[in-house]
Motif scaffolding. Structure first.
Motif, PDB file in Angstrom:
ATOM      1  N   ARG A  56       0.735  -1.205   0.103  1.00 32.10           N
ATOM      2  CA  ARG A  56       0.002   0.174   0.037  1.00 32.10           C
ATOM      3  C   ARG A  56       0.819   1.223   0.062  1.00 32.10           C
ATOM      4  O   ARG A  56       2.103   1.304   0.635  1.00 32.10           O
ATOM      5  N   THR A  57       0.326   2.413  -0.699  1.00 36.90           N
ATOM      6  CA  THR A  57       1.027   3.597  -0.887  1.00 36.90           C
ATOM      7  C   THR A  57       1.133   4.255   0.401  1.00 36.90           C
ATOM      8  O   THR A  57       2.069   5.371   0.686  1.00 36.90           O
ATOM      9  N   SER A  58       0.571   3.881   1.499  1.00 34.61           N
ATOM     10  CA  SER A  58       0.670   4.670   2.762  1.00 34.61           C
ATOM     11  C   SER A  58       2.003   4.364   3.648  1.00 34.61           C
ATOM     12  O   SER A  58       2.111   4.898   4.822  1.00 34.61           O
ATOM     13  N   ARG A  59       2.663   3.484   2.944  1.00 36.67           N
ATOM     14  CA  ARG A  59       4.002   2.950   3.697  1.00 36.67           C
ATOM     15  C   ARG A  59       5.022   3.154   2.582  1.00 36.67           C
ATOM     16  O   ARG A  59       4.882   3.100   1.396  1.00 36.67           O
ATOM     17  N   LYS A  60       6.300   3.716   3.106  1.00 41.64           N
ATOM     18  CA  LYS A  60       7.565   3.655   2.472  1.00 41.64           C
ATOM     19  C   LYS A  60       8.166   2.252   2.520  1.00 41.64           C
ATOM     20  O   LYS A  60       8.719   1.844   3.590  1.00 41.64           O
ATOM     21  N   TRP A  61       8.489   1.436   1.335  1.00 39.74           N
ATOM     22  CA  TRP A  61       8.861   0.217   1.223  1.00 39.74           C
ATOM     23  C   TRP A  61      10.241   0.270   0.974  1.00 39.74           C
ATOM     24  O   TRP A  61      10.562   0.997   0.006  1.00 39.74           O
ATOM     25  N   GLU A  62      10.952  -1.083   1.619  1.00 38.66           N
ATOM     26  CA  GLU A  62      12.310  -1.058   1.293  1.00 38.66           C
ATOM     27  C   GLU A  62      12.462  -1.557  -0.307  1.00 38.66           C
ATOM     28  O   GLU A  62      11.483  -2.235  -0.879  1.00 38.66           O
ATOM     29  N   LYS A  63      13.421  -1.282  -0.772  1.00 34.79           N
ATOM     30  CA  LYS A  63      13.867  -1.508  -2.168  1.00 34.79           C
ATOM     31  C   LYS A  63      14.890  -2.687  -2.479  1.00 34.79           C
ATOM     32  O   LYS A  63      15.536  -2.867  -1.519  1.00 34.79           O
ATOM     33  N   ASP A  64      14.566  -3.333  -3.658  1.00 31.85           N
ATOM     34  CA  ASP A  64      15.684  -4.366  -3.670  1.00 31.85           C
ATOM     35  C   ASP A  64      17.059  -3.719  -4.147  1.00 31.85           C
ATOM     36  O   ASP A  64      17.149  -2.657  -4.858  1.00 31.85           O
TER      37      ASP A  64
END
Length: 202
Positions: free
Chosen positions: A194-202
């Motif tokens: 979901r866009t409400s969180r900043k996710w770790e990238k590969d």
């Protein structure tokens, strides 16, 4: 007596789940680390590990199994008071619980020997005794997943210390999985969080 009967029921359900299909394919699930996005800090929770956190679990037929802790965690391993635990849930509940999270899933085909050895490992870890403590500077989900996968020949077997260092958090193991997937042509499935969180990238 009730505890004993409950144990037998849980064990029966797990064995049924694990041996319920003929095709031997497992899935390695990587939940990505994250933190609340800029405008959602009041509505989104902070998760353990933050952007470098996440979780790793292994799916076998209709069961999803991962390594975690009972409550809190130790900074360093305490073998006299083990706090680590392998737990499992059904695939349908797992999918429901992970809606909205960023995941990458690797599908791996197993031989009969690998499949039955994996079931033996999980039955021992789930019902007999967790083999190690859960600690910040010790065994956690990524190192535990590597431990299991190395025992069935997916990865090279390493010492516990080397395993902990080289798989200190999920992204380190995920990089190894991407490399292995490219070499062995594993199927890779990706799910955007979901866009409400900043996710770790590969």
């Amino acid at each position: 007596m009730k505890i004993f009967l409950t144990f037998l029921m849980i064990q029966t359900l797990l064995i049924t789940a694990l041996f319920g299909q003929n095709q031997h394919t497992i899935k390695v699930y990587f939940k990505y680390g994250s933190k609340p996005a800029r405008h959602f800090k009041k509505t989104e929770e902070k998760y353990f590990g933050g952007i470098h956190g996440g979780h790793v679990s292994i799916g076998v037929d209709t069961a999803v199994i991962g390594f975690s802790f009972y409550y809190g965690y130790h900074i360093f391993p305490n073998n006299k008071k083990l706090n680590g635990v392998y737990n499992f849930e059904g695939i349908h509940k797992f999918r429901k619980d992970t809606v909205g999270f960023k995941y990458t899933t690797f599908q791996i085909s197993l031989t009969d020997t690998q499949y039955y050895k994996l079931n033996t490992i999980f039955n021992n870890y789930l019902f007999l005794r967790t083999p190690y403590d859960y600690a910040l500077f010790g065994m956690r989900c990524a190192a535990a997943a590597y431990d299991v996968l190395s025992q069935i020949g997916i990865f090279k077997v390493r010492s516990r210390c080397c395993n902990i260092i080289s798989n200190f958090y999920p992204k380190l193991l995920r990089k190894k999985m991407f490399k292995l997937a490219k070499k062995n042509n594993y199927t890779i499935l990706k799910h955007t969080g979901r866009t409400s969180r900043k996710w770790e990238k590969d």
